[in-house]
Design a protein around this motif. Structure first.
Motif, PDB file in Angstrom:
ATOM      1  N   GLU A  93      -4.049  34.736  -1.510  1.00 42.83           N
ATOM      2  CA  GLU A  93      -2.908  35.578  -1.858  1.00 42.83           C
ATOM      3  C   GLU A  93      -1.851  35.611  -0.765  1.00 42.83           C
ATOM      4  O   GLU A  93      -0.935  36.421  -0.828  1.00 42.83           O
ATOM      5  CB  GLU A  93      -3.358  37.013  -2.181  1.00 42.83           C
ATOM      6  CG  GLU A  93      -4.385  37.105  -3.292  1.00 42.83           C
ATOM      7  CD  GLU A  93      -3.833  36.642  -4.639  1.00 42.83           C
ATOM      8  OE1 GLU A  93      -2.594  36.680  -4.810  1.00 42.83           O
ATOM      9  OE2 GLU A  93      -4.630  36.251  -5.495  1.00 42.83           O
ATOM     10  N   PHE A 133      -1.666  36.739   2.317  1.00 42.66           N
ATOM     11  CA  PHE A 133      -1.419  38.045   2.931  1.00 42.66           C
ATOM     12  C   PHE A 133      -0.621  37.914   4.228  1.00 42.66           C
ATOM     13  O   PHE A 133       0.276  38.725   4.496  1.00 42.66           O
ATOM     14  CB  PHE A 133      -2.763  38.736   3.213  1.00 42.66           C
ATOM     15  CG  PHE A 133      -3.441  39.256   1.990  1.00 42.66           C
ATOM     16  CD1 PHE A 133      -2.981  40.409   1.365  1.00 42.66           C
ATOM     17  CD2 PHE A 133      -4.529  38.598   1.442  1.00 42.66           C
ATOM     18  CE1 PHE A 133      -3.607  40.895   0.227  1.00 42.66           C
ATOM     19  CE2 PHE A 133      -5.161  39.072   0.312  1.00 42.66           C
ATOM     20  CZ  PHE A 133      -4.696  40.218  -0.298  1.00 42.66           C
ATOM     21  N   ALA A 165      -3.716  42.460  -3.520  1.00 40.63           N
ATOM     22  CA  ALA A 165      -2.393  41.881  -3.294  1.00 40.63           C
ATOM     23  C   ALA A 165      -1.375  42.414  -4.289  1.00 40.63           C
ATOM     24  O   ALA A 165      -0.213  42.692  -3.926  1.00 40.63           O
ATOM     25  CB  ALA A 165      -2.481  40.358  -3.378  1.00 40.63           C
ATOM     26  N   GLU A 184       1.579  35.836   5.119  1.00 40.08           N
ATOM     27  CA  GLU A 184       2.982  35.486   4.917  1.00 40.08           C
ATOM     28  C   GLU A 184       3.784  36.602   4.260  1.00 40.08           C
ATOM     29  O   GLU A 184       5.007  36.506   4.156  1.00 40.08           O
ATOM     30  CB  GLU A 184       3.073  34.226   4.056  1.00 40.08           C
ATOM     31  CG  GLU A 184       2.287  33.052   4.622  1.00 40.08           C
ATOM     32  CD  GLU A 184       2.331  31.856   3.690  1.00 40.08           C
ATOM     33  OE1 GLU A 184       3.246  31.816   2.841  1.00 40.08           O
ATOM     34  OE2 GLU A 184       1.461  30.984   3.803  1.00 40.08           O
ATOM     35  N   ASN A 185       3.093  37.657   3.800  1.00 37.73           N
ATOM     36  CA  ASN A 185       3.755  38.716   3.050  1.00 37.73           C
ATOM     37  C   ASN A 185       4.426  39.691   4.012  1.00 37.73           C
ATOM     38  O   ASN A 185       3.814  40.157   4.976  1.00 37.73           O
ATOM     39  CB  ASN A 185       2.718  39.454   2.192  1.00 37.73           C
ATOM     40  CG  ASN A 185       3.363  40.411   1.216  1.00 37.73           C
ATOM     41  OD1 ASN A 185       3.778  41.494   1.621  1.00 37.73           O
ATOM     42  ND2 ASN A 185       3.428  40.019  -0.048  1.00 37.73           N
ATOM     43  N   ASP A 186       5.700  39.995   3.743  1.00 34.47           N
ATOM     44  CA  ASP A 186       6.444  40.899   4.615  1.00 34.47           C
ATOM     45  C   ASP A 186       5.893  42.310   4.567  1.00 34.47           C
ATOM     46  O   ASP A 186       5.832  43.007   5.594  1.00 34.47           O
ATOM     47  CB  ASP A 186       7.919  40.900   4.221  1.00 34.47           C
ATOM     48  CG  ASP A 186       8.605  39.574   4.534  1.00 34.47           C
ATOM     49  OD1 ASP A 186       8.084  38.844   5.400  1.00 34.47           O
ATOM     50  OD2 ASP A 186       9.646  39.283   3.929  1.00 34.47           O
ATOM     51  N   ALA A 220       7.422  36.114   9.038  1.00 39.25           N
ATOM     52  CA  ALA A 220       6.949  37.398   8.520  1.00 39.25           C
ATOM     53  C   ALA A 220       6.629  38.384   9.639  1.00 39.25           C
ATOM     54  O   ALA A 220       6.607  39.595   9.405  1.00 39.25           O
ATOM     55  CB  ALA A 220       5.706  37.188   7.652  1.00 39.25           C
ATOM     56  N   GLN A 235      -0.826  46.172  -3.552  1.00 34.98           N
ATOM     57  CA  GLN A 235      -0.489  46.438  -2.144  1.00 34.98           C
ATOM     58  C   GLN A 235      -1.221  47.674  -1.619  1.00 34.98           C
ATOM     59  O   GLN A 235      -0.633  48.593  -1.041  1.00 34.98           O
ATOM     60  CB  GLN A 235       1.018  46.597  -1.967  1.00 34.98           C
ATOM     61  CG  GLN A 235       1.823  45.356  -2.280  1.00 34.98           C
ATOM     62  CD  GLN A 235       3.302  45.517  -1.991  1.00 34.98           C
ATOM     63  OE1 GLN A 235       3.774  46.604  -1.662  1.00 34.98           O
ATOM     64  NE2 GLN A 235       4.049  44.423  -2.111  1.00 34.98           N
TER      65      GLN A 235
END
Length: 955
Positions: free
Chosen positions: A123, A125, A86, A127-129, A178, A89
């Protein structure tokens, strides 16, 4: 290295690797090392697609990274490798490696890597853009037009990964932001000059929600891929209720267009011409023991048994059910309205209705095809909005002026209006002529097809009519049927008239004759009829218990579209109804009709009288206004006491009860046409009995053949799936089960001899394919059934069949022998030493010749069948001569189905309907048994309705 060092080295290395996996620090160190090697190989390889060694090393490194993450997610905290992924990336370069590799093995490992990160649920993931952008780019590139062709298992992994994301969006709606990024372009200069078709197709919106379109590309696939895609799309549509932006986007997208055009494409793949058939190995006994002929199929005319046709039809119905699932999951009124509008305009108006309009029964079965498809559609669907759209349009019901109040956001409503305008503009650009159901609708088609000379068209039309009456009766009341209002309880029959009419129907059934446990059969019919009445959709309010004294109203029918028929009022059928008279016209020629037509006809008539809001007086039973009584009845002419006396009310009530118990005079002029036709058809059975030799014996043998076949089939293990062709025989009595597999039958002479030996009291082989005795499985079997002990005396042969010797006693026939071997010995030279076996073979030959003869209806002057039966037939040589002349079918033909071995099947377009003037005796016997069962069902229906709906007056 010495000997012990070489032995202990692998053990020490294995222990060190396990310790490294348990130690978070060493595990992270190993993970970073593998990731560094992955980046080094990627950066030093100019073209991965052409470098096999580099591609293999990249695959190994990716697989190792995935294994480390999967192992760490199962271990207790901390999880440094997941945290490192995370923070750094690392999914960004891994996605680039997979998209540029054009290697399926690398793509598969990259998909597994992303799936492992999502399943770790750490972490954030999902929801991460950056994570969503990398994964979206990977999925779009590997499934795009310029990508390599993926294997089936790889496609399953890709679509399953997309499905897992939609599952998390459904459970946690805030994740949607997202993956869905709406780009509004109101008033942009480029939008004004963009092609209208391009804007309508939604091409400018794919970048807003690529995951949505990825799933759309796979919803037509079979297997797990299609299941994952359809379910994931349902979850996205369900999430639209939590996001106004997503709701507006779905309305403006091409979801509705793609779904409607996809459904239309699947419908267009179905054959235009169709014939209904059954596989030879699965031919139902009720058809095998009749004049059934397999219709011919050509390259243009497809058989319903064709595997390709079944596959296409199942695929079309599966996508239709997906439409229904989408509407069930959709909580947005605007999205649902958009979908339904496209369903009506693109599918109904452009495809389904034109196919009905252009169908014909003279070009090889196009009417059979489209009516079958419409029947299967109405059977498969139960969503009220879709049913309302189909029947409202095809039956040309008037449109409602009122519209439902919309509680959607103004932006969503505006998008809905723009989408409707785009759809109208696209449809207006079509140059084809469009026709309206106001000129020719489904009612006209059904009425014309019922008068067709193609019996397959008539049969399918009856089945379609039965589906509408059974499942959607409220649509038929105001369109297909001519109804009249019911005026109070005075229209109900009296108890005396009710008993008289039930007795009339049961007497007609009893006059047909036969040896069977009719009391038990009728009791089962009463139970089935009660369940059928309770399950009718219109009868819910009549049979549902009242849960509260102050709350008697049931919820309204959940139709969201205006114009749907609401509650069905109490009504009765007009005696001049064209549909009713068409059914009675078919009933007139019952015995020469095809068996499938008769099964569908009786099913339709029963369904016509099942609804609790329709009264049967006037069209099925006599109307009370036509009752006439004897004037000299003293029981109702007793003078009443003084009205002021306390006994006046009691005496008056007793007299009213006495009047209701009286039986009206049975006059032909007061009978409705239905009862007249039933009585006329029953009289035809009496005419057959007088003109066909051994009619009673042959009818009983046919009844026992059905019972034996049903017993054999019910005790067979389910080896293969039964035919999916829907027939109305599924609700008949057990011996008419047309869905069962046809049992293997002995040859013609062998089968007849076997039955006659059983009738004469000789123990013979069981009818079971495995040779088991049926007596242990048939405790209530009627006397004379093959395979059961015979307790009745041997029947005396009629005058037409002299035995030329004394009737043998049962003790003289007590030895067991094979009927087939006896017939074979009789047909061989020198087989005349046993006159009893020879005479029984002669009986079988004569019976078969009777069954093969063609006869006409009694109205057409039925002549007695002439038979040549003298003492010469005891000689085997004479039997062989008759076989050679074609008067007797040789051994090995199918039992009692002479038509299968004589003439070639008629082409599909050959009329076999009302133009047919005769039928074989075997065919008539089968129809007689069906007609007797139908009379018992009518009597049971009248009796159960009287008690369930309170239709009989006692005072």
């Amino acid at each position: 290295m010495d000997f012990w060092s070489r032995i202990l080295a692998p053990l020490s290395s294995g222990a060190s690797s396990k310790d490294a996996a348990r130690d978070p620090a060493r595990r992270r160190q190993r993970f970073e090392k593998e990731y560094s090697q992955l980046l080094h190989i990627w950066r030093n390889t100019s073209n991965i697609a052409r470098d096999v060694d580099a591609a293999e090393n990249l695959e190994i490194r990716l697989q190792e990274l995935t294994n480390i993450l999967a192992d760490e997610s199962r271990r207790p905290l901390p999880h440094p490798c997941i945290a490192f992924s995370a923070a750094k990336q690392i999914y960004v370069p891994i996605a680039k490696i997979a998209t540029s590799s054009y290697n399926e093995w690398i793509i598969k490992e990259a998909v597994s890597f992303f799936a492992t990160l999502i399943e770790s649920e750490e972490e954030a993931f999902v929801e991460n853009d950056a994570f969503s952008a990398s994964l979206t780019n990977l999925l779009v590139r590997i499934t795009g037009a310029n990508s390599i062709r993926l294997a089936a298992d790889t496609e399953v992994r890709v679509v399953e990964l997309a499905f897992n994301i939609t599952t998390k969006i459904r459970l946690e709606p805030h994740i949607l932001t997202a993956w869905f990024k709406s780009h509004q372009h109101p008033g942009s200069h480029d939008e004004k000059f963009k092609d209208e078709r391009e804007r309508f197709a939604g091409k400018t919106q794919k970048q807003d929600f690529p995951l949505f379109y990825l799933l759309m590309d796979y919803i037509h696939h079979e297997g797990k891929v299609g299941d994952f895609a359809r379910t994931g799309l349902l979850y996205i549509i369900e999430s639209a209720s939590n996001s106004v932006a997503l709701e507006q986007w779905i309305v403006e997208s091409d979801l509705s267009t793609l779904m409607a055009t996809g459904l239309g494409a699947l419908y267009s793949q179905l054959s235009r011409k169709l014939v209904i058939d059954h596989p030879p190995q699965e031919l139902p006994p009720v058809l095998a023991l009749s004049d059934y002929q397999h219709p011919l199929s050509t390259f243009e005319i497809v058989s319903s048994c064709s595997p390709d046709f079944k596959l296409h039809l199942d695929t079309f119905l599966a996508h239709l059910l997906f439409w229904q699932d989408v509407l069930n999951h959709c909580r947005s009124t605007e999205v649902k309205s958009t979908l339904l509008e496209h369903f009506q305009v693109i599918f109904l108006q452009q495809l389904l209705y034109p196919s009905l309009l252009e169908s014909s029964d003279v070009d090889g079965g196009s009417s059979v095809a489209v009516l079958t498809y419409l029947k299967r559609i109405l059977e498969a669907l139960d969503h009220p909005d879709m049913i309302n759209l189909i029947l409202h349009y095809l039956l040309a019901l008037p449109d409602a002026e009122t519209s439902l109040a919309s509680h959607a956001e103004p932006s969503v409503s505006a998008a809905r209006k723009r989408k409707s305008m785009d759809l109208a503009t696209m449809m207006a650009a079509r140059v084809e002529l469009t026709f309206s159901p106001l000129l020719f609708n489904l009612v006209d088609l059904i009425q014309s097809c019922l008068r067709s000379k193609n019996q397959q068209t008539v049969c399918v039309t009856l089945q379609l009519l039965a589906v509408i009456l059974k499942r959607h009766h409220r649509y038929a009341v105001i369109t297909l049927l001519q109804t009249e209002a019911v005026h109070g309880s005075s229209s109900h029959r009296t108890s005396g008239a009710h008993e008289q009419e039930v007795e009339f129907l049961t007497t007609l059934a009893g006059s047909i004759g036969g040896q069977d446990n009719f009391d038990e059969i009728y009791d089962n019919i009463l139970k089935d009829t009660m369940a059928r009445l309770e399950g009718h959709p219109c009868s819910l309010k009549l049979v549902a218990p009242k849960v509260s004294v102050n709350n008697h109203k049931l919820p309204a029918i959940p139709d969201s579209l205006p114009g749907a028929p609401r509650d069905v009022p109490p009504h009765t059928l007009s005696p001049e109804d064209p549909l009713l008279n068409s059914l009675l016209d078919l009933l007139n020629t019952f015995f020469i009709n095809p068996v499938e037509t008769n099964l569908s006809l009786t099913e339709t008539i029963i369904d016509l009288a099942v609804c609790g809001y329709i009264t049967v007086e006037g069209w099925l039973l006599r109307h009370p206004v036509k009752y006439t009584y004897d004037d000299d009845d003293e029981s109702v002419n007793v003078p009443l006491p003084d009205p002021a006396s306390p006994s006046f009310a009691e005496v008056e009530k007793l007299q009213a009860m006495t009047r209701c118990r009286r039986r009206p005079q049975w006059q032909s002029s007061t009978l409705p046409r239905a009862l007249v036709v039933l009585e006329k058809v029953t009289d035809q059975v009496a005419s057959f009995r007088g003109s066909i030799p051994r009619f009673e014996e042959l009818l009983q043998q046919r009844r026992e053949a059905f019972q034996t076949a049903d017993t054999i089939v019910s005790n067979q293990p389910p080896v293969r799936t039964a035919s999916k062709t829907s027939t109305p025989a599924q609700e008949r009595s057990s011996f008419e089960d047309s869905r069962a597999t046809s049992p293997s039958r002995p040859g013609g002479l062998e089968g007849f001899a076997q039955r006659l030996l059983s009738e004469l009291g000789t123990p013979s082989r069981s009818a079971s394919p495995r040779g088991r005795k049926e007596s242990s499985r048939l405790p209530n079997a009627p006397t004379g059934m093959p395979g059961t002990p015979i307790s009745k005396p041997m029947p005396v042969p009629p005058k037409q069949f002299p035995m030329h010797h004394e009737s043998p006693t049962r003790s003289g026939l007590s030895r067991s022998f094979s009927p087939g071997s006896q017939v074979q010995d009789t047909l061989s030279y020198g087989g005349t030493e046993d006159p009893v076996a020879s005479q029984m073979a002669a009986f079988a030959a004569v019976d078969q010749s009777i069954l093969a003869r063609k006869v006409k209806l009694p109205e057409q002057e039925v002549e007695p069948i002439p038979l040549r039966f003298d003492k010469k037939t005891d000689d085997a040589k004479e039997l062989e001569e008759q076989v050679a002349e074609g008067e007797i079918q040789p051994r090995g033909e199918v039992e009692e189905t002479p038509q299968e071995g004589s003439e070639a099947p008629a082409p599909a377009e050959t009329p076999t309907g009302t133009g047919q003037k005769d039928a074989s005796v075997s065919h008539i016997l089968t129809n007689v048994i069906i007609f007797q069962s139908f009379l018992l069902e009518l009597a049971g229906l009248v009796q159960v309705r009287a008690g369930m709906f309170g239709e009989v007056r006692f005072v």
